[in-house]
Design a protein around this motif. Structure first.
Motif, PDB file in Angstrom:
ATOM      1  N   CYS A   1      -4.492  -0.270   5.000  1.00 28.89           N
ATOM      2  CA  CYS A   1      -4.443   0.346   6.325  1.00 28.89           C
ATOM      3  C   CYS A   1      -5.305  -0.476   7.274  1.00 28.89           C
ATOM      4  O   CYS A   1      -6.240  -1.166   6.841  1.00 28.89           O
ATOM      5  CB  CYS A   1      -4.946   1.795   6.271  1.00 28.89           C
ATOM      6  SG  CYS A   1      -4.498   2.794   7.710  1.00 28.89           S
TER       7      CYS A   1
ATOM      8  N   LYS B   1       6.724   2.800   5.691  1.00 31.10           N
ATOM      9  CA  LYS B   1       6.669   2.065   6.964  1.00 31.10           C
ATOM     10  C   LYS B   1       7.929   1.238   7.172  1.00 31.10           C
ATOM     11  O   LYS B   1       8.452   1.169   8.285  1.00 31.10           O
ATOM     12  CB  LYS B   1       5.419   1.191   7.036  1.00 31.10           C
ATOM     13  CG  LYS B   1       5.331   0.437   8.368  1.00 31.10           C
ATOM     14  CD  LYS B   1       3.958   0.049   8.798  1.00 31.10           C
ATOM     15  CE  LYS B   1       3.977  -0.595  10.182  1.00 31.10           C
ATOM     16  NZ  LYS B   1       2.649  -0.963  10.675  1.00 31.10           N
ATOM     17  N   ARG B   2       8.440   0.616   6.098  1.00 31.42           N
ATOM     18  CA  ARG B   2       9.689  -0.136   6.246  1.00 31.42           C
ATOM     19  C   ARG B   2      10.825   0.772   6.716  1.00 31.42           C
ATOM     20  O   ARG B   2      11.612   0.403   7.595  1.00 31.42           O
ATOM     21  CB  ARG B   2      10.070  -0.805   4.924  1.00 31.42           C
ATOM     22  CG  ARG B   2       9.236  -2.025   4.570  1.00 31.42           C
ATOM     23  CD  ARG B   2       9.857  -2.824   3.442  1.00 31.42           C
ATOM     24  NE  ARG B   2       9.948  -2.067   2.203  1.00 31.42           N
ATOM     25  CZ  ARG B   2       8.989  -2.029   1.278  1.00 31.42           C
ATOM     26  NH1 ARG B   2       7.855  -2.684   1.468  1.00 31.42           N
ATOM     27  NH2 ARG B   2       9.162  -1.339   0.168  1.00 31.42           N
TER      28      ARG B   2
ATOM     29  N   ASN C   1      10.402   1.747  10.283  1.00 29.18           N
ATOM     30  CA  ASN C   1      10.613   0.604  11.172  1.00 29.18           C
ATOM     31  C   ASN C   1      12.072   0.165  11.237  1.00 29.18           C
ATOM     32  O   ASN C   1      12.391  -0.768  11.970  1.00 29.18           O
ATOM     33  CB  ASN C   1       9.766  -0.589  10.729  1.00 29.18           C
ATOM     34  CG  ASN C   1       8.345  -0.511  11.227  1.00 29.18           C
ATOM     35  OD1 ASN C   1       7.970   0.438  11.900  1.00 29.18           O
ATOM     36  ND2 ASN C   1       7.543  -1.505  10.888  1.00 29.18           N
TER      37      ASN C   1
ATOM     38  N   ASP D   1       0.887   2.579  14.530  1.00 26.30           N
ATOM     39  CA  ASP D   1       1.643   3.702  13.963  1.00 26.30           C
ATOM     40  C   ASP D   1       1.097   5.034  14.457  1.00 26.30           C
ATOM     41  O   ASP D   1       1.855   5.992  14.655  1.00 26.30           O
ATOM     42  CB  ASP D   1       1.542   3.671  12.433  1.00 26.30           C
ATOM     43  CG  ASP D   1       2.159   2.434  11.825  1.00 26.30           C
ATOM     44  OD1 ASP D   1       3.266   2.536  11.287  1.00 26.30           O
ATOM     45  OD2 ASP D   1       1.525   1.362  11.889  1.00 26.30           O
TER      46      ASP D   1
ATOM     47  N   ARG E   1       3.079  -3.235  14.863  1.00 26.91           N
ATOM     48  CA  ARG E   1       4.150  -2.395  14.331  1.00 26.91           C
ATOM     49  C   ARG E   1       4.828  -3.066  13.134  1.00 26.91           C
ATOM     50  O   ARG E   1       5.329  -2.393  12.232  1.00 26.91           O
ATOM     51  CB  ARG E   1       5.165  -2.094  15.448  1.00 26.91           C
ATOM     52  CG  ARG E   1       6.288  -1.159  15.077  1.00 26.91           C
ATOM     53  CD  ARG E   1       5.794   0.211  14.604  1.00 26.91           C
ATOM     54  NE  ARG E   1       4.989   0.911  15.576  1.00 26.91           N
ATOM     55  CZ  ARG E   1       5.458   1.784  16.465  1.00 26.91           C
ATOM     56  NH1 ARG E   1       6.756   2.039  16.512  1.00 26.91           N
ATOM     57  NH2 ARG E   1       4.640   2.405  17.286  1.00 26.91           N
TER      58      ARG E   1
ATOM     59  N   ARG F   1       3.956   1.463   2.015  1.00 22.05           N
ATOM     60  CA  ARG F   1       4.670   0.314   2.577  1.00 22.05           C
ATOM     61  C   ARG F   1       6.166   0.598   2.696  1.00 22.05           C
ATOM     62  O   ARG F   1       6.807   0.214   3.674  1.00 22.05           O
ATOM     63  CB  ARG F   1       4.408  -0.932   1.727  1.00 22.05           C
ATOM     64  CG  ARG F   1       2.982  -1.471   1.894  1.00 22.05           C
ATOM     65  CD  ARG F   1       2.698  -2.645   0.969  1.00 22.05           C
ATOM     66  NE  ARG F   1       1.359  -3.180   1.220  1.00 22.05           N
ATOM     67  CZ  ARG F   1       1.107  -4.433   1.601  1.00 22.05           C
ATOM     68  NH1 ARG F   1       2.103  -5.284   1.794  1.00 22.05           N
ATOM     69  NH2 ARG F   1      -0.133  -4.842   1.802  1.00 22.05           N
TER      70      ARG F   1
ATOM     71  N   PRO G   1       0.203   0.773   7.546  1.00 22.89           N
ATOM     72  CA  PRO G   1      -0.043   1.531   8.774  1.00 22.89           C
ATOM     73  C   PRO G   1      -1.198   0.969   9.589  1.00 22.89           C
ATOM     74  O   PRO G   1      -2.187   0.468   9.045  1.00 22.89           O
ATOM     75  CB  PRO G   1      -0.378   2.936   8.253  1.00 22.89           C
ATOM     76  CG  PRO G   1       0.256   3.011   6.912  1.00 22.89           C
ATOM     77  CD  PRO G   1       0.152   1.626   6.350  1.00 22.89           C
TER      78      PRO G   1
END
Length: 258
Positions: free
Chosen positions: A50, A212-213, A216, A123, A97, A209, A102
């Motif tokens: 992070c 987040k992918r 995104n 984020d 981003r 992770r 994050p």
């Protein structure tokens, strides 16, 4: 020369700080380069879980240092993509981003223009209630061109984004929270952000992770990034932009033609 962006890393949490406090962290070209270097380093850093992003001194970031940027001999073609889908200026916001982990922005004092867009790249955003915000670019006869358009579209209603961009008005933390521009308010945003980062760092790194992918995975942002660069490129050479700068120097109201 002092580092323009500093980093300390412990237990998987990176504490990243914009470090030009005498200018309220206003961004000159060297700072854009430093941010690009830092995000590249963090992308490759093993064990990172992070990131907390904040600013030293009186504020998070007062925006772009326009005088310094115009005097620097860097390439003027904003449409050239140097950082994937973005140029180096957009990357100062979009790069956070795109990090695989994050990013939490801890915001205090001021988040104007470029600083506002960098904040949006995180984020999660935690701000002090008295923080002043502004999508400042219209004040200079410009548009947000650091990924502001794709980032704002994911956060607020279309009419809200338009009003903030068209007016360049300033507003405080409570309104920013109501509009959804900040996640929550805290008296000590950096401490709050670090506590949250440590909690996130305690979760499964592959799952974080992966989340987040997935978060995104958007509609096509590359076309919008390119479009905002083309618009800004034209505006930077416009008489209206020159007039806003002249009026500011002469302490008067700008006068615009049709």
């Amino acid at each position: 020369m002092a580092e323009l962006i500093t980093a300390s890393i412990a237990a998987g949490v990176a504490d990243i700080r914009l470090n030009r406090p005498n200018k309220i962290n206003a961004l000159n070209y060297e700072m854009f380069e430093a941010i690009a270097g830092m995000t590249a380093r963090l992308t490759r850093l093993p064990g990172l879980r992070c990131v907390v992003l904040s600013g030293e001194g009186r504020g998070f970031c007062a925006g772009a240092d326009l005088d310094s940027l115009q005097q620097h001999p860097q390439p003027k073609n904003l449409s050239v993509r140097t950082q994937g889908a973005a140029n180096i200026y957009q990357h100062a916001a979009w790069g956070w981003r795109q990090l695989p982990v994050p990013v939490i922005a801890a915001v205090h004092g001021f988040a104007f223009g470029a600083g506002f867009q960098i904040m949006l790249g995180a984020d999660i955003r935690i701000a002090a209630p008295e923080t002043q915000f502004s999508v400042m670019e219209m004040h200079w006869g410009l548009v947000p061109d650091m990924a502001g358009f794709p980032l704002l579209r994911g956060l607020v209603r279309d009419d809200v984004a338009r009003e903030l961009i068209y007016t360049a008005r300033k507003f405080l933390g409570e309104e920013a929270a109501k509009l959804g521009l900040v996640t929550r308010l805290a008296a000590d945003p950096r401490a709050e952000a670090m506590a949250l980062a440590r909690h996130i760092a305690s979760q499964s790194p592959p799952a974080i992770r992966a989340a987040k992918r997935l978060l995104n995975a958007p509609a096509d942002a590359a076309a919008l990034l390119l479009a905002e660069s083309a618009e800004q490129e034209a505006l930077l050479t416009s008489p209206e932009h020159a007039e806003t700068r002249a009026a500011a120097l002469e302490n008067r109201t700008p006068v615009f033609g049709d």
